[in-house]
Design a protein around this motif. Sequence first.
Motif, PDB file in Angstrom:
ATOM      1  N   UNK A   1       0.995  -1.458  -0.143  1.00  0.00           N
ATOM      2  CA  UNK A   1       0.026  -0.357  -0.154  1.00  0.00           C
ATOM      3  C   UNK A   1       0.774   0.732  -0.066  1.00  0.00           C
ATOM      4  N   UNK A   2       2.238   1.012  -0.326  1.00  0.00           N
ATOM      5  CA  UNK A   2       2.835   2.553   0.085  1.00  0.00           C
ATOM      6  C   UNK A   2       3.383   3.137  -1.621  1.00  0.00           C
ATOM      7  N   UNK A   3       2.569   3.870  -1.782  1.00  0.00           N
ATOM      8  CA  UNK A   3       2.323   4.611  -2.858  1.00  0.00           C
ATOM      9  C   UNK A   3       4.008   5.908  -2.980  1.00  0.00           C
ATOM     10  N   UNK A   4       4.385   5.318  -4.575  1.00  0.00           N
ATOM     11  CA  UNK A   4       5.289   5.975  -4.629  1.00  0.00           C
ATOM     12  C   UNK A   4       4.938   6.832  -6.298  1.00  0.00           C
ATOM     13  N   UNK A   5       5.219   8.251  -6.477  1.00  0.00           N
ATOM     14  CA  UNK A   5       4.972   9.011  -6.929  1.00  0.00           C
ATOM     15  C   UNK A   5       6.394  10.037  -7.983  1.00  0.00           C
ATOM     16  N   UNK A   6       6.752   9.053  -9.289  1.00  0.00           N
ATOM     17  CA  UNK A   6       7.700   9.242  -9.794  1.00  0.00           C
ATOM     18  C   UNK A   6       8.897   8.480  -9.647  1.00  0.00           C
ATOM     19  N   UNK A   7       9.732   8.571 -11.285  1.00  0.00           N
ATOM     20  CA  UNK A   7      11.097   7.065 -10.867  1.00  0.00           C
ATOM     21  C   UNK A   7      12.103   7.388  -9.656  1.00  0.00           C
ATOM     22  N   UNK A   8      12.131   8.784  -9.187  1.00  0.00           N
ATOM     23  CA  UNK A   8      13.172   8.776  -7.915  1.00  0.00           C
ATOM     24  C   UNK A   8      12.234   8.611  -6.828  1.00  0.00           C
ATOM     25  N   UNK A   9      11.427   8.374  -6.581  1.00  0.00           N
ATOM     26  CA  UNK A   9      10.484   7.845  -5.642  1.00  0.00           C
ATOM     27  C   UNK A   9      10.553   6.430  -6.379  1.00  0.00           C
TER      28      UNK A   9
END
Length: 140
Positions: free
Chosen positions: A49-57
């Motif tokens: 359930x961890x939300x990662x936005x963008x390639x860096x994250x």
Amino acid sequence: MTTESAARTTDIEAIHRVVAAVEASQQAKDPDAFLSLFHPDALWTTGGGKVLIGLDAISGFTREVLPGASWEGRVSYTVTHVQFLRPDVAAVKVSQLYHSADGPGDEGVPTYVMTKQDDGRWLLTVCQNTQVQKDRVHKT
């Protein structure tokens, strides 16, 4: 076969190759190979359930967890459905199964929204990785 259906077949084959590359990168626990499959503006929600936005994250998370991933054996990814939302956007349903010497283990059912780039490559753009809870029975 029409030109349109030949192009669709080519796109479906390319999508299957991306999912095969996800599998290979996961089995090798290779963050660079895995990250190369993502669009720079990708959005990924992990099985936890961890939300990662963008390639860096996505990169930060992947480089932290993938090399030391705890599963033994191998993991397989199988495309179970491809639905084109537009000619350059596809929703892809995947079956993910971890295998060990003791037999099948955890199971996931990721959904990938993939986008076709100007150079013809398909990239992971929006991904939701959902773990199957073994104590639940699903009927369709």
